[in-house]
Structure formats: structure tokens, C-alpha cells
Design a protein around this motif. Sequence first.
Motif, PDB file in Angstrom:
ATOM      1  N   ALA A  71       0.832  -1.205   0.000  1.00 21.33           N
ATOM      2  CA  ALA A  71       0.000   0.000   0.000  1.00 21.33           C
ATOM      3  C   ALA A  71       0.869   1.258   0.000  1.00 21.33           C
ATOM      4  O   ALA A  71       0.499   2.272  -0.595  1.00 21.33           O
ATOM      5  CB  ALA A  71      -0.942  -0.002   1.205  1.00 21.33           C
ATOM      6  N   ALA A  72       2.045   1.182   0.643  1.00 21.49           N
ATOM      7  CA  ALA A  72       2.957   2.332   0.662  1.00 21.49           C
ATOM      8  C   ALA A  72       3.473   2.641  -0.739  1.00 21.49           C
ATOM      9  O   ALA A  72       3.858   3.777  -1.019  1.00 21.49           O
ATOM     10  CB  ALA A  72       4.124   2.067   1.609  1.00 21.49           C
ATOM     11  N   LEU A  73       3.465   1.662  -1.616  1.00 21.53           N
ATOM     12  CA  LEU A  73       3.891   1.849  -3.008  1.00 21.53           C
ATOM     13  C   LEU A  73       2.728   2.198  -3.926  1.00 21.53           C
ATOM     14  O   LEU A  73       2.900   2.305  -5.136  1.00 21.53           O
ATOM     15  CB  LEU A  73       4.567   0.567  -3.520  1.00 21.53           C
ATOM     16  N   GLY A  74       1.532   2.338  -3.352  1.00 24.20           N
ATOM     17  CA  GLY A  74       0.345   2.626  -4.155  1.00 24.20           C
ATOM     18  C   GLY A  74      -0.220   1.382  -4.829  1.00 24.20           C
ATOM     19  O   GLY A  74      -0.963   1.490  -5.806  1.00 24.20           O
ATOM     20  N   LEU A  75       0.120   0.202  -4.301  1.00 20.67           N
ATOM     21  CA  LEU A  75      -0.348  -1.068  -4.865  1.00 20.67           C
ATOM     22  C   LEU A  75      -0.991  -1.922  -3.772  1.00 20.67           C
ATOM     23  O   LEU A  75      -0.482  -2.983  -3.405  1.00 20.67           O
ATOM     24  CB  LEU A  75       0.832  -1.817  -5.512  1.00 20.67           C
ATOM     25  N   PRO A  76      -2.131  -1.467  -3.246  1.00 22.18           N
ATOM     26  CA  PRO A  76      -2.716  -2.152  -2.097  1.00 22.18           C
ATOM     27  C   PRO A  76      -3.407  -3.483  -2.415  1.00 22.18           C
ATOM     28  O   PRO A  76      -3.639  -4.285  -1.518  1.00 22.18           O
ATOM     29  CB  PRO A  76      -3.746  -1.141  -1.579  1.00 22.18           C
ATOM     30  N   LEU A  77      -3.724  -3.716  -3.681  1.00 19.89           N
ATOM     31  CA  LEU A  77      -4.430  -4.938  -4.065  1.00 19.89           C
ATOM     32  C   LEU A  77      -3.426  -5.993  -4.511  1.00 19.89           C
ATOM     33  O   LEU A  77      -2.575  -5.724  -5.358  1.00 19.89           O
ATOM     34  CB  LEU A  77      -5.409  -4.642  -5.200  1.00 19.89           C
ATOM     35  N   GLN A  78      -3.522  -7.185  -3.921  1.00 19.44           N
ATOM     36  CA  GLN A  78      -2.656  -8.292  -4.309  1.00 19.44           C
ATOM     37  C   GLN A  78      -3.519  -9.460  -4.754  1.00 19.44           C
ATOM     38  O   GLN A  78      -4.620  -9.659  -4.245  1.00 19.44           O
ATOM     39  CB  GLN A  78      -1.773  -8.741  -3.151  1.00 19.44           C
ATOM     40  N   ALA A  79      -2.973 -10.237  -5.676  1.00 10.64           N
ATOM     41  CA  ALA A  79      -3.703 -11.401  -6.173  1.00 10.64           C
ATOM     42  C   ALA A  79      -2.729 -12.506  -6.547  1.00 10.64           C
ATOM     43  O   ALA A  79      -1.558 -12.255  -6.844  1.00 10.64           O
ATOM     44  CB  ALA A  79      -4.541 -11.022  -7.393  1.00 10.64           C
TER      45      ALA A  79
ATOM     46  N   GLU B 110      -5.146 -10.986   3.052  1.00  6.38           N
ATOM     47  CA  GLU B 110      -4.133 -10.738   4.081  1.00  6.38           C
ATOM     48  C   GLU B 110      -2.948 -11.639   3.794  1.00  6.38           C
ATOM     49  O   GLU B 110      -3.115 -12.763   3.332  1.00  6.38           O
ATOM     50  CB  GLU B 110      -4.720 -11.059   5.457  1.00  6.38           C
ATOM     51  N   GLN B 111      -1.748 -11.152   4.099  1.00  9.79           N
ATOM     52  CA  GLN B 111      -0.531 -11.932   3.905  1.00  9.79           C
ATOM     53  C   GLN B 111       0.244 -11.943   5.206  1.00  9.79           C
ATOM     54  O   GLN B 111       0.439 -10.905   5.843  1.00  9.79           O
ATOM     55  CB  GLN B 111       0.319 -11.316   2.804  1.00  9.79           C
ATOM     56  N   ALA B 112       0.672 -13.122   5.624  1.00 14.04           N
ATOM     57  CA  ALA B 112       1.533 -13.273   6.790  1.00 14.04           C
ATOM     58  C   ALA B 112       2.689 -14.177   6.395  1.00 14.04           C
ATOM     59  O   ALA B 112       2.493 -15.173   5.713  1.00 14.04           O
ATOM     60  CB  ALA B 112       0.759 -13.890   7.951  1.00 14.04           C
ATOM     61  N   ARG B 113       3.888 -13.795   6.779  1.00 17.18           N
ATOM     62  CA  ARG B 113       5.070 -14.582   6.425  1.00 17.18           C
ATOM     63  C   ARG B 113       5.433 -15.512   7.563  1.00 17.18           C
ATOM     64  O   ARG B 113       5.405 -15.132   8.726  1.00 17.18           O
ATOM     65  CB  ARG B 113       6.258 -13.672   6.147  1.00 17.18           C
ATOM     66  N   GLY B 114       5.834 -16.725   7.191  1.00 18.28           N
ATOM     67  CA  GLY B 114       6.361 -17.669   8.148  1.00 18.28           C
ATOM     68  C   GLY B 114       7.839 -17.434   8.346  1.00 18.28           C
ATOM     69  O   GLY B 114       8.455 -16.619   7.646  1.00 18.28           O
TER      70      GLY B 114
END
Length: 159
Positions: free
Chosen positions: A70-78, A153-157
Amino acid sequence: MTLVSNDLRPSPALDDTDRAILAELAADGRLPNNALAERVGVAPSTCLARTRALRESGAIRGFHAEIDPAALGLPLQALISVRLSAHDRQVVDAFRARSVRLPGVVSVFHVAGAEDYVLHVRAASADALRDFVLDHLAVDPAVQHTQTSLIFEQARGVG
């Protein structure tokens, strides 16, 4: 964009100290060498030499900052699953080479199963994501089918 290859070269032999260094760096890639050496129980000079050897062998592929999209102006992920129309090496290699250069592509995964590739994509909006699929994938003669899944939502292991 770095394409991670899973080739058939044997992995470098790692001992417990190497694995400890990798685990600590996976948890915190900005860990200073002195702190890393202390955590794994070796001298700083040994730690530095081992870390350098792990980078040179390819066990450490790189260091990066994890940025909020979102800080890069790309809040949508797919995640976009792609099925190719043909599976000869030339078609597969050409698609992979093109896809890693497409705007908004974060990662490209060559997968087993019903689909051939999964693209992790970031976009400014739903319209931009739709345009990405229409302008880059739907018009590609190698692409037979796509399926888009939005990432809520994304969470890293750690591993």
C-alpha cells in the motif's frame, strides 16, 4: 525481479553452524555480524566468513526489505493461476521469461497440478488488476486459462 531456479544441482553441505546462521538471518536479515556471531556461538570473523560462503554458494539468495504494498500505491494483491495451451519446453521457458518482466509481478511459481504457473501480482485497484489480466495474459497465445484469487491478508512464516 529475481527468478528463483530449482535446478538439480546438489545443495552445499551445511553443518549445524551454517543452519543456525541461516535460521537467524531468516528471522532478521538486518542482524549485525557481531550479534549474529554471538547468537550462533562463533567468533565474528568466523561468522562473517561463513555468511560470505553461504552467499557465494547460493544458500543465501539475497537480502531485501519487506515493503507494505500500500505504501507503493499497490494495495491490491492477487494470485493468478495460469494454464498454458502447450507444454513443450520452448513455450514454458518463453512464458516464464515474459511473465517475470510484467508490471506488478512480484513472484512467478512454476507449479504441478491443473495449473502451470501462479503469478503473485500487486495492483493499484481492481480495475488495474483486470487490465493486467486482459492486457498481458488473456492476449498471450501461450495462455489457455487464468483464474484470479484476491489476497485479503498476507503473513510470512519464519521458514
